[in-house]
Design a protein around this motif. Sequence first.
Motif, PDB file in Angstrom:
ATOM      1  N   LEU A 184       0.846  -1.092   0.148  1.00  0.00           N
ATOM      2  CA  LEU A 184      -0.116   0.089   0.079  1.00  0.00           C
ATOM      3  C   LEU A 184       0.650   1.098   0.036  1.00  0.00           C
ATOM      4  N   ARG A 185       1.958   1.172   0.594  1.00  0.00           N
ATOM      5  CA  ARG A 185       2.932   2.223   0.783  1.00  0.00           C
ATOM      6  C   ARG A 185       3.492   2.493  -0.536  1.00  0.00           C
ATOM      7  N   ARG A 186       3.673   1.415  -1.059  1.00  0.00           N
ATOM      8  CA  ARG A 186       4.472   1.618  -2.494  1.00  0.00           C
ATOM      9  C   ARG A 186       3.432   2.268  -3.482  1.00  0.00           C
ATOM     10  N   LEU A 187       2.189   1.931  -3.441  1.00  0.00           N
ATOM     11  CA  LEU A 187       1.237   2.452  -4.302  1.00  0.00           C
ATOM     12  C   LEU A 187       0.907   3.997  -4.130  1.00  0.00           C
ATOM     13  N   ASN A 188       1.105   4.107  -2.894  1.00  0.00           N
ATOM     14  CA  ASN A 188       0.983   5.727  -2.663  1.00  0.00           C
ATOM     15  C   ASN A 188       1.937   6.295  -2.926  1.00  0.00           C
ATOM     16  N   MET A 229     -22.255  -7.971   2.249  1.00  0.00           N
ATOM     17  CA  MET A 229     -21.334  -6.944   1.781  1.00  0.00           C
ATOM     18  C   MET A 229     -21.754  -5.976   0.918  1.00  0.00           C
ATOM     19  N   ARG A 230     -21.703  -4.680   1.255  1.00  0.00           N
ATOM     20  CA  ARG A 230     -22.099  -3.637   0.562  1.00  0.00           C
ATOM     21  C   ARG A 230     -21.037  -3.652  -0.649  1.00  0.00           C
ATOM     22  N   PRO A 231     -21.535  -3.471  -1.910  1.00  0.00           N
ATOM     23  CA  PRO A 231     -20.497  -3.272  -2.956  1.00  0.00           C
ATOM     24  C   PRO A 231     -20.152  -1.813  -2.819  1.00  0.00           C
ATOM     25  N   VAL A 232     -18.644  -1.878  -2.995  1.00  0.00           N
ATOM     26  CA  VAL A 232     -17.722  -0.640  -3.052  1.00  0.00           C
ATOM     27  C   VAL A 232     -17.995  -0.187  -4.641  1.00  0.00           C
ATOM     28  N   SER A 233     -18.473   1.215  -4.712  1.00  0.00           N
ATOM     29  CA  SER A 233     -18.419   1.765  -5.867  1.00  0.00           C
ATOM     30  C   SER A 233     -17.234   1.980  -6.702  1.00  0.00           C
ATOM     31  N   GLY A 234     -16.966   1.951  -7.903  1.00  0.00           N
ATOM     32  CA  GLY A 234     -15.811   2.187  -8.478  1.00  0.00           C
ATOM     33  C   GLY A 234     -15.008   0.762  -8.638  1.00  0.00           C
ATOM     34  N   THR A 235     -14.088   0.900  -9.494  1.00  0.00           N
ATOM     35  CA  THR A 235     -13.293  -0.322  -9.634  1.00  0.00           C
ATOM     36  C   THR A 235     -11.779  -0.029  -8.967  1.00  0.00           C
ATOM     37  N   VAL A 236     -11.237  -1.220  -8.594  1.00  0.00           N
ATOM     38  CA  VAL A 236      -9.990  -1.081  -7.975  1.00  0.00           C
ATOM     39  C   VAL A 236      -8.981  -0.030  -8.909  1.00  0.00           C
ATOM     40  N   LYS A 237      -9.232  -0.917 -10.108  1.00  0.00           N
ATOM     41  CA  LYS A 237      -8.187   0.305 -11.277  1.00  0.00           C
ATOM     42  C   LYS A 237      -8.503   1.648 -11.162  1.00  0.00           C
ATOM     43  N   ASP A 238      -9.745   2.090 -11.090  1.00  0.00           N
ATOM     44  CA  ASP A 238     -10.124   3.300 -10.891  1.00  0.00           C
ATOM     45  C   ASP A 238      -9.268   3.981  -9.597  1.00  0.00           C
ATOM     46  N   MET A 239      -9.288   3.176  -8.549  1.00  0.00           N
ATOM     47  CA  MET A 239      -8.849   3.746  -7.315  1.00  0.00           C
ATOM     48  C   MET A 239      -7.290   3.913  -7.334  1.00  0.00           C
ATOM     49  N   THR A 240      -6.900   2.710  -7.697  1.00  0.00           N
ATOM     50  CA  THR A 240      -5.077   3.149  -7.896  1.00  0.00           C
ATOM     51  C   THR A 240      -4.900   3.931  -8.803  1.00  0.00           C
ATOM     52  N   GLU A 241      -5.538   4.105  -9.946  1.00  0.00           N
ATOM     53  CA  GLU A 241      -5.068   5.119 -10.923  1.00  0.00           C
ATOM     54  C   GLU A 241      -5.414   6.396 -10.499  1.00  0.00           C
ATOM     55  N   GLY A 264      -5.904   7.432  -7.608  1.00  0.00           N
ATOM     56  CA  GLY A 264      -4.989   7.554  -6.197  1.00  0.00           C
ATOM     57  C   GLY A 264      -6.001   7.516  -5.042  1.00  0.00           C
ATOM     58  N   ALA A 265      -7.200   7.694  -5.437  1.00  0.00           N
ATOM     59  CA  ALA A 265      -8.276   7.735  -4.180  1.00  0.00           C
ATOM     60  C   ALA A 265      -8.117   6.390  -3.550  1.00  0.00           C
ATOM     61  N   ARG A 266      -8.090   6.552  -2.304  1.00  0.00           N
ATOM     62  CA  ARG A 266      -8.114   5.416  -1.208  1.00  0.00           C
ATOM     63  C   ARG A 266      -9.245   5.014  -0.640  1.00  0.00           C
ATOM     64  N   SER A 267      -9.466   3.698  -0.542  1.00  0.00           N
ATOM     65  CA  SER A 267     -10.490   3.016   0.550  1.00  0.00           C
ATOM     66  C   SER A 267      -9.878   2.396   1.687  1.00  0.00           C
ATOM     67  N   PRO A 268     -10.435   2.335   2.522  1.00  0.00           N
ATOM     68  CA  PRO A 268      -9.740   1.635   3.554  1.00  0.00           C
ATOM     69  C   PRO A 268      -9.739   0.044   3.487  1.00  0.00           C
ATOM     70  N   ARG A 269     -10.384  -0.223   2.291  1.00  0.00           N
ATOM     71  CA  ARG A 269     -10.563  -1.760   2.145  1.00  0.00           C
ATOM     72  C   ARG A 269     -10.026  -2.029   0.730  1.00  0.00           C
ATOM     73  N   LEU A 270      -9.044  -1.135   0.202  1.00  0.00           N
ATOM     74  CA  LEU A 270      -8.427  -1.255  -1.000  1.00  0.00           C
ATOM     75  C   LEU A 270      -7.561  -2.609  -1.165  1.00  0.00           C
ATOM     76  N   LEU A 271      -6.903  -2.564   0.134  1.00  0.00           N
ATOM     77  CA  LEU A 271      -6.008  -3.817  -0.124  1.00  0.00           C
ATOM     78  C   LEU A 271      -6.896  -5.257   0.140  1.00  0.00           C
ATOM     79  N   ARG A 272      -8.038  -5.180   0.875  1.00  0.00           N
ATOM     80  CA  ARG A 272      -8.748  -6.461   0.892  1.00  0.00           C
ATOM     81  C   ARG A 272      -9.182  -6.393  -0.541  1.00  0.00           C
TER      82      ARG A 272
END
Lengths: 417, 417
Positions: free
Chosen positions: A22-26, B1-13, B15-23
């Motif tokens: 995660l740190r690396r991604l950030n 489990m409530r679906p999280v909006s947006g895709t992981v790709k969106d988030m990592t690209e 840069g927006a983070r969610s606490p559940r990103l790693l999960r």
Amino acid sequence: MRPVSGTVKDMTESGARSPRLLRRLNAQTLLRHALTTGDFAAAEAMRASGLSRATVLGVCDELVAAGWLEEIADSRLGGQYQRGRPARRYRLREDAGVLVGVDAGESRFDVAVADLRGTVLAQRHREADPGEVDLDGRRDLVRSLVEEALADPAVQGVPPLVTVIGVPAPVDADGASPEDNSAFWSLMNPGVDPGIPGLVLRENDANLAALAEHARRPEQHVATLLTGERFGAGLVVDGRLLHGRRGGAGEMRFLDLLAADDPDAGPSDGLGALARRWARGELERSAEPSVLRDLDPGRLDAPEVFAAAAAGDALAERIQRRLGERLAHVAVVLASVLDVERIVVAGGIAEAIGPVLAHARTVLEADFYPPHPELVASTLGRDVIVQGALEMGLRRIREDPLALDPGGQSVEVTPSE
Amino acid sequence: MRPVSGTVKDMTESGARSPRLLRRLNAQTLLRHALTTGDFAAAEAMRASGLSRATVLGVCDELVAAGWLEEIADSRLGGQYQRGRPARRYRLREDAGVLVGVDAGESRFDVAVADLRGTVLAQRHREADPGEVDLDGRRDLVRSLVEEALADPAVQGVPPLVTVIGVPAPVDADGASPEDNSAFWSLMNPGVDPGIPGLVLRENDANLAALAEHARRPEQHVATLLTGERFGAGLVVDGRLLHGRRGGAGEMRFLDLLAADDPDAGPSDGLGALARRWARGELERSAEPSVLRDLDPGRLDAPEVFAAAAAGDALAERIQRRLGERLAHVAVVLASVLDVERIVVAGGIAEAIGPVLAHARTVLEADFYPPHPELVASTLGRDVIVQGALEMGLRRIREDPLALDPGGQSVEVTPSE
DNA sequence: GGCCTAAATCTAGGCTCTGAATCAAATGGT
DNA sequence: ACCATTTGATTCAGAGCCTAGATTTAGGCC
């Protein structure tokens, strides 16, 4: 900071996890931001990344320790509002590294050194007789020219992170060129690191030209024809440079089909070579008067033909039209196979190509159904390949900056553990 | 489990983070594994993902709760070693969802429903007179055919996650087709969701054929010619399907250049159409004897021509050679522009195309420099488009499975928060 | 029933991120 | 000079998630 082996991409794709993922991604996100904007305050990075202040500052501290960023004392610059505690600002370190772009042409060698934002710091140029320089000679020439450029005072001894070498040969994903009968390609692409520090990449020259043109209009699909003596295309479709099996995407062997009936033209001849050969052929075969007859046949070249056409010489005009027709046909093939919306003619001949383009547009509109691709001449001149090489280096760095060690900061990895 | 909006790709690209990103990343990794392997034990997933047992089990619990996986009671299956505590095994739920692939051709409509591993569960077919069905009619026809296929007992009422509709028109990144004079393309591609539940995607039919062929040799660069009445190519270069500006990549308008002198051939004519038109043209213009004269000219078609050629009919043989020549020329253009190593002829005519391919190979070797692309006929028959549609659906799901809600499990998002 | 094995579960500990509370540094007004 | 204001930095508690190791459990075998 000990560099973590492998890239984030590798990790997420293979699924292997590191505690610092995660740190690396950030860190990657913020470093990309720095590479794009140059300098920034924490608040700005918070907005851009969605991270909390504590995290942003923590990551920036690490990037400072790693040698990528530096904190600038002179904060509150740029005349923004002046109230409140001044923000901490970070800036990409000028001495983190430089990029080197090389155009290793058949006879022309050009090198440019740029900082991590893409600003050119130093350039070098040299010519060599292609007949006199062998494979090792070319390699040495590139290395010494790069060394000279890196020694320029403006570079200030900053080490190169990435060097991209453009060669007039197809280059596959591994940087190698396919075998060819004449061994021309393997002469042009030695395929071994020439002893330049940092990451050294090779790419086809027309592909680099395409990257340079694509960078100017990133949203477009574009084919870039690098022409002069030879003809090669770099293709950027759906935002990506095409390579194909052996790196041969953009080869023009299909021109055999169009030129089969033409005694003077071969499939790999560029517009410059064609202008000369067609002109000589027509002058030999007919007695038609032309101002071109007054010129030394050995020096007869595209610019002379275009100048004569502009002056109203009928023979020269005819040749110009034939060139336009050929260009139009190439454009039709590329536009219909790839649906590119823009076709750029680049290379030394681009400055003078205007009238040929004009006729090519006429042919397109008269003989082919729309939509027609936009036909334009490159404005980057001879630098187009070097520019593209720098652009490729920039892309590579932005893609995964943490895979590279910033200048001089590289720490030896202890063999233990 | 409530679906999280947006895709992981969106988030990592972004840069927006969610606490559940790693999960989420881990869940994606494991779910992809499940989509590929079907069922697996925790230890296997640990090896594949590099995660610890605790994490794998935690993620699997969540995937079970979300409806993607189910735990199988009958563990220790498959005759592996029998010692120790039996492993917990997880399996992709059969009722998580199905894929629907549609070939919405000009007159032929085909639908296949497959499970998430790609195994076909049900199929439906219908023919329609293209002159009689308007835009709404085509949309309704597709919807009702899909509904019928989904109602098949083998599908067991499992809802569709993704439906991919192949249409004989260019389709751009947004699923839309460009305007054309005849309005043929907009007739073929209504461009509006036909009321099918789940995600509905549209793609050009030749592109889908290319995906189907690429799936068989994923490491190759391949052009797939979908031909019969029309001619279109799907291009997979560097592992990606090419689209171009308007989705028009693979259009064959460049055939104008080759066919300009041919009174019987147009640029969009497929090999089937050409066989018929050339045969009719030659029969009309000459009195040359041929067994084809005995046939009803209205029914004269490619198979008859090939059969006559096989029987030694000179006129039919000539036409077959002309077809091979044309195919060779198309192959040269595609191979040289894109450096594809393999060219597949697909569509209804593929079964009978053997002799034409053989002659095309001869032409390639006689008239053009190597390397020559491999010319083969598709073995997927008429199903190639439907197969490609399923393949595209599979790719889409594997790319970001968590963006979709598994069958019936979708939870309404409370408007608050 | 007791032993063996492999897996599940439990527990402690460490990262990393967030958010609130608090502290710090500058400006501008009085 | 001093203080209010503004804005950002720092600190700290808390939560989520992961790992590693210890412990427990499930099933087969004797």
